[in-house]
Enzyme design. Structure first.
Site, mmCIF file in Angstrom:
data_model
loop_
_atom_site.group_PDB
_atom_site.id
_atom_site.type_symbol
_atom_site.label_atom_id
_atom_site.label_comp_id
_atom_site.label_asym_id
_atom_site.label_seq_id
_atom_site.Cartn_x
_atom_site.Cartn_y
_atom_site.Cartn_z
ATOM 1 N N GLY A 190 0.829 -1.204 0.000
ATOM 2 C CA GLY A 190 0.000 0.000 0.000
ATOM 3 C C GLY A 190 0.855 1.243 0.000
ATOM 4 C CB SER A 191 -0.027 4.744 0.607
ATOM 5 O OG SER A 191 -0.551 4.781 1.930
ATOM 6 N N PRO A 192 3.033 4.586 1.417
ATOM 7 C CG PRO A 192 4.865 5.633 0.417
ATOM 8 C CD PRO A 192 3.432 5.273 0.164
ATOM 9 N N GLY A 195 1.697 2.413 5.370
ATOM 10 C CA GLY A 195 2.765 1.480 5.726
ATOM 11 C C GLY A 195 3.448 1.859 7.028
ATOM 12 C CD GLU A 212 5.997 -6.422 -2.255
ATOM 13 O OE1 GLU A 212 5.003 -6.279 -2.992
ATOM 14 O OE2 GLU A 212 6.781 -7.376 -2.336
ATOM 15 C CB CYS A 246 2.991 0.453 -6.231
ATOM 16 S SG CYS A 246 3.709 -1.184 -6.509
#
Length: 466
Positions: A190-192, A195, A212, A246
């Site tokens: 997913g997104s930072p 994350g 990831e 991504c």
């Protein structure tokens, strides 16, 4: 699933984890073969689910959802017995007689949280390696792809008993409650931003994580590559899944005197691959949710107001969740399009004069999950690779490193932690356990107290010469 049921689910998976960890390669391979067979059997349902969620064309589903899973299964089946074998290591003279090896054992009970953009691929590929490593698994697909989530919830019980693998459907509150359980490992895609929250929650139990994520992946174009050809190739890559990938090229760096030719090449590529009106193309993807559409449109409105140039192939349509392929140039460096991962069909184009300028641009931001280069000059490409840091580098194409089953896939720092695919994926879900076995005679006792004069001399000799 209700919140009160999550602890029961976790306890059932946790209780079965030791037995799953003792399974042999043949048992794990049988499960993987059954998963592949079920995926092919239910392929029409997968097509329908992806059409409903993302307007995904059936060939795109086959190439980008089904194929990565079946390729991972086939590769794992061929190599699993070797991966599971204890890894023998030699001994320094100080440890003779004895033996040393590394045993790759299952971590236990693991959670896989997958996103909506490739909801079959990014759920089942990690599952392949988690099962190969001998873990019990909970899968949490995204609520933003509800049809595919329902498909997975139907598919998985046809392959795995409930004490081995379970699918948990639900929204954000369910996901948060799941992540708060004391898993032995969490694999999140997913997104930072999310994350970092997952990592913080995992830290409460000292749970290991694989993240990831994504970020701003650049494509740098060599001056002799051909700006029109480069623009056309990037148009195809940016159009895949409407840019919701991504590892999509997030922005382009082109030499200043070639920018206009690159822009024209991009426009020609859009027409070639998606037609004059992609909004009417039944195979062009849609934005997953209205709030994501609103974000993209707000960012384009912002750069227009700043005086940047904007080109769109046709008009956005919120009611259809359609956003057109869009070019932006002369955008300020402090706008949202320049600073944030775009995750949509918008391509900002920046220019450089010297190669060092392009390198400085990349290194001035966060480390990308992939750095793309379009170049036939090996020395130039190697120089850029050496001067930058990224999860991966792909030269003269897009996305294909993901399809290679033995290349490690993942980011670095804000674009990801840990690696997947092939032996890297297997080891991500295992604990590398050191095993040292002493022989019948143990010279260690020669060095044990009390320290007589001869022992002191022996220790001094060992520390100097061995």
């Amino acid at each position: 699933m209700e919140l009160r049921d999550l602890e029961t689910l976790f306890s059932a998976l946790q209780a079965h984890a030791p037995a799953m960890g003792r399974t042999r390669a043949a048992q794990r391979i049988a499960r993987l073969r059954a998963l592949k067979k079920a995926l092919y059997l239910h392929q029409p349902e997968a097509h329908a689910a992806l059409r409903a969620d993302l307007n995904r064309a059936e060939p795109d589903t086959d190439l980008n959802e089904i194929l990565p899973v079946t390729t991972s299964i086939d590769y794992t089946i061929r190599h699993l017995r070797r991966w599971m074998r204890p890894e023998k290591h030699g001994l320094p003279i100080t440890l003779i007689p004895g033996s040393a090896e590394v045993v790759y054992e299952s971590k236990g009970v693991v959670l896989i949280v997958s996103p909506w953009n490739f909801p079959i691929n990014l759920c089942l590929v990690p599952l392949v390696y988690a099962v190969a490593a001998g873990n019990t698994v909970a899968l949490k697909p995204s609520e933003l792809s509800p049809a595919t989530s329902a498909f997975l919830a139907k598919l998985i019980p046809t392959v795995f008993p409930p004490e081995e693998v379970r699918v948990v459907e639900g929204g954000v509150e369910i996901a948060k409650a799941l992540i708060n359980q004391p898993w032995n490992h969490i694999f999140f895609t997913g997104s930072p931003q999310i994350g970092s929250q997952v990592m913080a929650s995992a830290a409460r139990h000292l749970t290991s994580v694989t993240l990831e994520l994504g970020g701003k992946s650049p494509v740098i174009v060599h001056p002799k590559f051909g700006p029109e050809i480069a623009g056309a190739r990037v148009a195809w890559a940016k159009g895949l899944n409407a840019g919701q990938v991504c590892i999509a090229p997030d922005y382009a760096l082109i030499r200043k005197d070639q920018r206009d030719a690159f822009l024209e090449g991009f426009k020609a590529g859009v027409l070639r691959h998606y037609g004059e009106r992609p909004s009417e193309n039944p195979d062009f993807g849609r934005i997953v949710h209205e709030r994501h559409w609103d974000r993209l449109d707000a960012w384009v409105t912002e750069v227009r107001a700043s005086g940047a140039h904007v080109w769109q192939v046709d008009a956005p349509n919120r009611s259809q969740k359609y956003y057109p392929l869009t070019l932006v140039w002369d955008a300020p460096m402090d706008c949202a399009l320049s600073c944030s991962e775009i995750f949509g069909p918008i391509l900002p184009v920046y220019t450089y004069i010297e190669t060092a300028d392009a390198i400085a641009h990349v290194n001035g931001g966060s480390r990308p999950i992939v750095l793309y280069q379009l170049s036939h000059d090996r020395t130039w490409s190697d120089g850029i690779t050496a001067a930058t840091r990224a999860g991966a580098t792909v030269i003269n194409d897009f996305y294909l490193h993901y399809m290679h089953p033995s290349l490690p896939f993942g980011g670095i720092n804000t674009s990801g932690i840990g690696k997947s695919h092939g032996i890297w994926g297997f080891r991500e879900f295992t604990n590398a356990r050191s095993v040292y076995r002493r022989g019948r005679w143990s010279p260690t006792m020669l060095l044990a107290p009390p320290y007589s004069d001869w022992k002191k001399k022996l220790i001094r000799w060992i520390t100097r010469w061995l």
